[in-house]
Design an enzyme around this catalytic site. Sequence first.
Site, short mmCIF file in Angstrom:
data_model
loop_
_atom_site.label_atom_id
_atom_site.label_comp_id
_atom_site.label_asym_id
_atom_site.label_seq_id
_atom_site.Cartn_x
_atom_site.Cartn_y
_atom_site.Cartn_z
N ILE A 93 0.80 -7.12 -2.15
CA ILE A 93 1.50 -6.46 -3.25
C ILE A 93 0.72 -6.70 -4.54
O ILE A 93 0.34 -7.85 -4.84
CB ILE A 93 2.95 -6.96 -3.36
CG1 ILE A 93 3.73 -6.51 -2.11
CG2 ILE A 93 3.62 -6.43 -4.62
CD1 ILE A 93 5.15 -7.00 -2.03
N HIS A 110 3.68 4.24 3.44
CA HIS A 110 4.62 3.27 4.02
C HIS A 110 5.18 3.85 5.31
O HIS A 110 5.64 5.00 5.32
CB HIS A 110 5.75 2.96 3.04
CG HIS A 110 6.69 1.94 3.60
ND1 HIS A 110 6.37 0.60 3.67
CD2 HIS A 110 7.91 2.06 4.18
CE1 HIS A 110 7.35 -0.05 4.26
NE2 HIS A 110 8.30 0.81 4.57
C1 GAR Z 1 0.01 1.82 8.79
O1 GAR Z 1 1.03 2.14 9.69
C2 GAR Z 1 0.55 1.79 7.37
O2 GAR Z 1 1.54 2.74 7.14
C3 GAR Z 1 1.12 0.39 7.32
O3 GAR Z 1 0.23 -0.41 8.04
C4 GAR Z 1 -0.47 0.38 9.00
C5 GAR Z 1 -1.96 0.22 8.74
O4 GAR Z 1 -2.72 0.87 9.71
N1 GAR Z 1 1.26 -0.02 5.94
C6 GAR Z 1 2.20 -0.86 5.53
O5 GAR Z 1 3.01 -1.36 6.26
C7 GAR Z 1 2.18 -1.16 4.04
N2 GAR Z 1 3.45 -1.66 3.61
P1 GAR Z 1 -4.26 1.24 9.47
O6 GAR Z 1 -4.97 0.00 8.95
O7 GAR Z 1 -4.73 1.59 10.86
O8 GAR Z 1 -4.32 2.40 8.52
#
Ligand code: GAR
Length: 208
Positions: A93, A110
């Site tokens: 954050i 998100h």
């Molecule tokens: C994704 O699902 C994103 O939405 C989530 O983490 C994952 C990352 O995947 N983000 C959060 O939870 C932020 N609060 P990635 O590294 O493969 O894009």
Amino acid sequence: MKNIVVLVSGGGTNLQALIDAEKSGIIQGGKITCVISSKEGAYALERAKNSGIPSRVIPRKDYPDSVSYSRAILAALNEEKADLVVLAGFMTILDECVTKEYAYKIINVHPALIPSFCGEGFYGLRVHEAALAYGVKVSGATIHFVNEKADAGAIILQGVVNVENGDTPEVLQRRIMENVEWKLLPKAVSLFCQDKIDIVDGKAVVRE
Ligand code: GAR
């Protein structure tokens, strides 16, 4: 052309979706000029390298608190002359020293339908575990601007998927990524880069 700086912490599938969208012309008016990772060794860094995008690592663990870490991120964003900052699986954050200077210039993805399953502590698979534990029948993802409060900035786009009987957090996560995140994040970035998002009374209004 707007300079897009993408902040990552992990696998970087959303970063890949942005890279692919830029290559195929889905993103107009902007170019990914830098990727910044909060973790050494994040696979997202490989994805940047494979596409010839410069990257930096600013490890969260090297800083004692969120404020000092955010100052380091702010300095990097200013050096990179970022016009848009995208949090693509960025698991830290940011303090208001960043969110105020880059107000309505930071976009986050998100993996739930805000205002459900969001805020501090809701990230990655935890979000999907909470959604399944509650028993919701639909979930999805939200693309929103980032402000001082976690997951509370103006919503730009949202998309929905069904929750199926027997879903695990991993299965639901994958369905939401494939059907919503990887499509709507590049779309929101393109809209931003073409100045097609207005802020009216604190809400985002998209002109398509
Ligand atoms: C994704 O699902 C994103 O939405 C989530 O983490 C994952 C990352 O995947 N983000 C959060 O939870 C932020 N609060 P990635 O590294 O493969 O894009």
